[in-house]
Motif scaffolding. Structure first.
Motif, mmCIF file in Angstrom:
data_model
loop_
_atom_site.group_PDB
_atom_site.id
_atom_site.type_symbol
_atom_site.label_atom_id
_atom_site.label_comp_id
_atom_site.label_asym_id
_atom_site.label_seq_id
_atom_site.Cartn_x
_atom_site.Cartn_y
_atom_site.Cartn_z
ATOM 1 N N ARG A 235 -37.658 16.673 -10.866
ATOM 2 C CA ARG A 235 -36.888 17.189 -11.437
ATOM 3 C C ARG A 235 -35.969 17.989 -12.514
ATOM 4 O O ARG A 235 -35.508 19.254 -12.932
ATOM 5 C CB ARG A 235 -35.872 16.371 -10.973
ATOM 6 N N ALA A 339 -22.036 9.540 -5.701
ATOM 7 C CA ALA A 339 -22.687 10.470 -5.798
ATOM 8 C C ALA A 339 -24.209 9.446 -5.718
ATOM 9 O O ALA A 339 -25.015 9.327 -5.479
ATOM 10 C CB ALA A 339 -22.485 11.077 -7.045
ATOM 11 N N THR A 340 -23.592 8.099 -7.095
ATOM 12 C CA THR A 340 -25.239 7.343 -7.516
ATOM 13 C C THR A 340 -25.524 6.633 -5.784
ATOM 14 O O THR A 340 -26.101 6.477 -5.441
ATOM 15 C CB THR A 340 -24.311 6.414 -8.118
ATOM 16 N N TYR A 343 -27.970 8.604 -4.104
ATOM 17 C CA TYR A 343 -29.020 8.947 -4.536
ATOM 18 C C TYR A 343 -29.874 7.500 -4.808
ATOM 19 O O TYR A 343 -31.506 7.612 -4.276
ATOM 20 C CB TYR A 343 -28.601 9.133 -6.365
ATOM 21 N N ARG A 346 -31.633 7.322 -1.424
ATOM 22 C CA ARG A 346 -32.636 8.208 -1.137
ATOM 23 C C ARG A 346 -34.276 8.376 -1.373
ATOM 24 O O ARG A 346 -34.963 8.095 -1.439
ATOM 25 C CB ARG A 346 -32.069 9.871 -1.272
#
Length: 518
Positions: A235, A339-340, A343, A346
């Motif tokens: 990333r 969003a956290t 994340y 995942r």
């Protein structure tokens, strides 16, 4: 992750010193060698095949568009059993060679399959479809403008490919290679059968053979750190790189027609991974199964199938429910918190099954022991292992491991549901849950079924977490295949392996249908 870190830190330094003095260097070098070979192999086959079937036309190109995905149905350890049966010293290849030439066992050299290189080849053959699928999608989405501009500026076809098309497809290709690398460091069945010592085999050996929980936790922490470093490194190296089509309209690349030796070469290059990764192993396994004494309809095998389907179906439903919760929460309340949450959900895919098993077994075993001691002290009877020995902790491990796959499929479908549909449903009096139930879920049925099937098949193939965490006397097809192969009963191992591969074909067929659509 917290449990693995705490167990590793509190395990003392004696185990760490012993690992450093004995096996740590070997585990590290072998794991790095596997990662390097699989990265190069999957990149070369996946990108090369994707470019050939997308940008050129040759005999069988349309067939290979779909056929190149088929090896995804084969677990690497199943491939290892098939090729060992054929290529090992008593196998048909070397036996025929000795019969024809009259050579003795020491009169010739034959490549040994049970090596690090052999394990890498097995992993490459089943993992390159990750790179192929993502690279092909990236090439299909590219406009021909930049490529043709490079050709007009004097670059040849190969130069334009390496300097324009390949860099634009880099995020997709890097994602596919990263998936292959994650599966490589998580693999246990192949490396264990070939006797290749990696962190994955070290965790299992420390936990069961040596009864050293601290050593297993410390090896798990090393493997976990390695997996997370790979994800973060990919990333960060990508940075803020972006590309956009320069023209008003993206014009697809016209495929080039190949003739003569070029067409023959392209056909051979695309056919080789399909034959070696699916067709030949399937034929070998079928012949092995016919020669075995295993009865797939016996009461014992019916039990293995029932256990496998029970685990896979339950884990698929639980994981899909969790994916819906996370995905809908992210849509309902977009922001840093949601969003956290997504994340973190995942991250499980980056964690090998053996690490997840250690991370769940350590705290819940401590909880069970504490509860049992308290019940004995307070009421005079013990509770035993309420959580640790149950099927539900294994289901939790599967959910952690494969939530990313289900979440990706759900979010892919959810992105097609316009926000105005949510607003319309809310204005007509629906609550958020009502909107999800009456609007989203009916529209997302294909995506939900895809997510369900992907998790179902992944659980059927999962080996390290199942070996470590399964309840007593609760074996699955994967465990049975591993046990028979460990005893060198390869013909018997072919029967459960064939069932696993057959089940794995279901999502592959669905993927092939999507790949074939224009």
């Amino acid at each position: 992750m917290v449990a693995v870190a705490l167990a590793a830190i509190t395990g003392g330094t004696d185990t760490v010193k012993h690992l450093l003095d004995t096996v740590m260097l070997r585990y590290t070098m072998t794991s790095l060698a596997l990662v390097a070979m699989v990265s190069i192999g999957t990149f070369a086959i996946g990108v090369g095949a994707a470019w050939l079937v997308t940008m050129t036309r040759f005999p069988g190109a349309r067939i290979f568009e779909i056929a190149l995905v088929l090896p995804l149905a084969m677990p690497a350890y199943v491939l290892a059993y098939a090729y060992t049966y054929v290529l090992d010293h008593p196998g048909i290849v070397q036996s025929t060679l000795r019969d024809v030439t009259g050579w003795g066992p020491r009169d010739y050299w034959f490549p040994e399959i049970r090596t690090t290189g052999g394990a890498a080849v097995m992993l490459i053959l089943v993992l390159y479809p990750y790179v192929y699928l993502l690279a092909r999608a990236a090439f299909l989405q590219q406009s021909s403008g930049a490529f043709l501009a490079a050709r007009a500026l004097g670059h040849g076809a190969w130069s334009a490919f390496f300097r324009v098309s390949l860099p634009m497809a880099r995020p997709a290709i890097a994602g596919g290679v990263l998936l292959a690398v994650m599966e490589t460091i998580a693999d246990f069945g192949t490396v264990a059968y070939f006797g290749v010592q990696t962190f994955a085999t070290g965790i299992y050996t420390s936990w069961f053979s040596m009864a050293d929980r601290a050593g297993a936790a410390q090896l798990a922490l090393c493997l976990l750190s390695f997996a997370l470093v790979l994800a973060v490194a990919e990333r960060s190296t990508r940075g803020k790189a972006r590309y956009h089509h320069a023209g008003k309209q993206a014009i697809s690349m016209p495929p080039a027609n190949l003739h003569g030796w070029q067409a023959i070469t392209a056909t051979i290059l695309c056919a080789t991974p399909v034959i070696l990764g699916f067709v030949l192993p399937a034929i070998i396994l079928f012949n092995m199964g016919l020669a075995s004494e295993q009865d797939l309809l016996s009461r014992r095998y019916i039990g293995f199938i029932r256990n496998s389907i029970t685990l896979a179906a339950t884990a698929a439903v639980v994981t899909l429910f969790a994916a819906i919760c996370v995905g809908f929460y992210q849509r309902l309340k977009p922001g840093k918190r949601s969003a956290t949450t997504a994340y973190i959900a995942r991250l499980g895919y980056a964690v090998p099954g053996g690490v997840i098993a250690v991370g769940l077994m350590v705290p819940f075993a401590a909880f069970d022991n504490a509860l049992d001691a308290w019940m004995k002290a307070s009421f005079g009877f013990g509770t035993g292992l309420l959580v640790t020995g149950s099927i539900w902790l294994l289901i939790a491990a599967y959910m952690v491991r494969f939530l990313a796959a289900a979440l990706g499929a759900y979010e892919g479908g959810q992105s097609t549901v316009h926000a105005n549909m949510d607003a319309a449903a809310r204005s007509l009096g629906q609550s958020p849950i009502g909107t999800l139930r009456r609007v989203h879920l009916p529209i997302l049925t294909p995506s939900l079924l895809t997510a369900l099937l992907i998790v179902f098949v992944d659980v059927m193939k999962e080996l390290p977490a199942t070996l470590i965490m399964r309840p007593f006397n609760f074996d699955t097809l994967a465990v049975q295949a591993y046990r028979l192969a460990s005893d060198e009963r390869l013909e018997g191992a072919a029967v459960p392996s064939l069932v696993i591969a057959a089940v794995g074909l279901i999502p592959v067929i669905l993927i092939c249908r999507q790949v074939g659509r224009r």
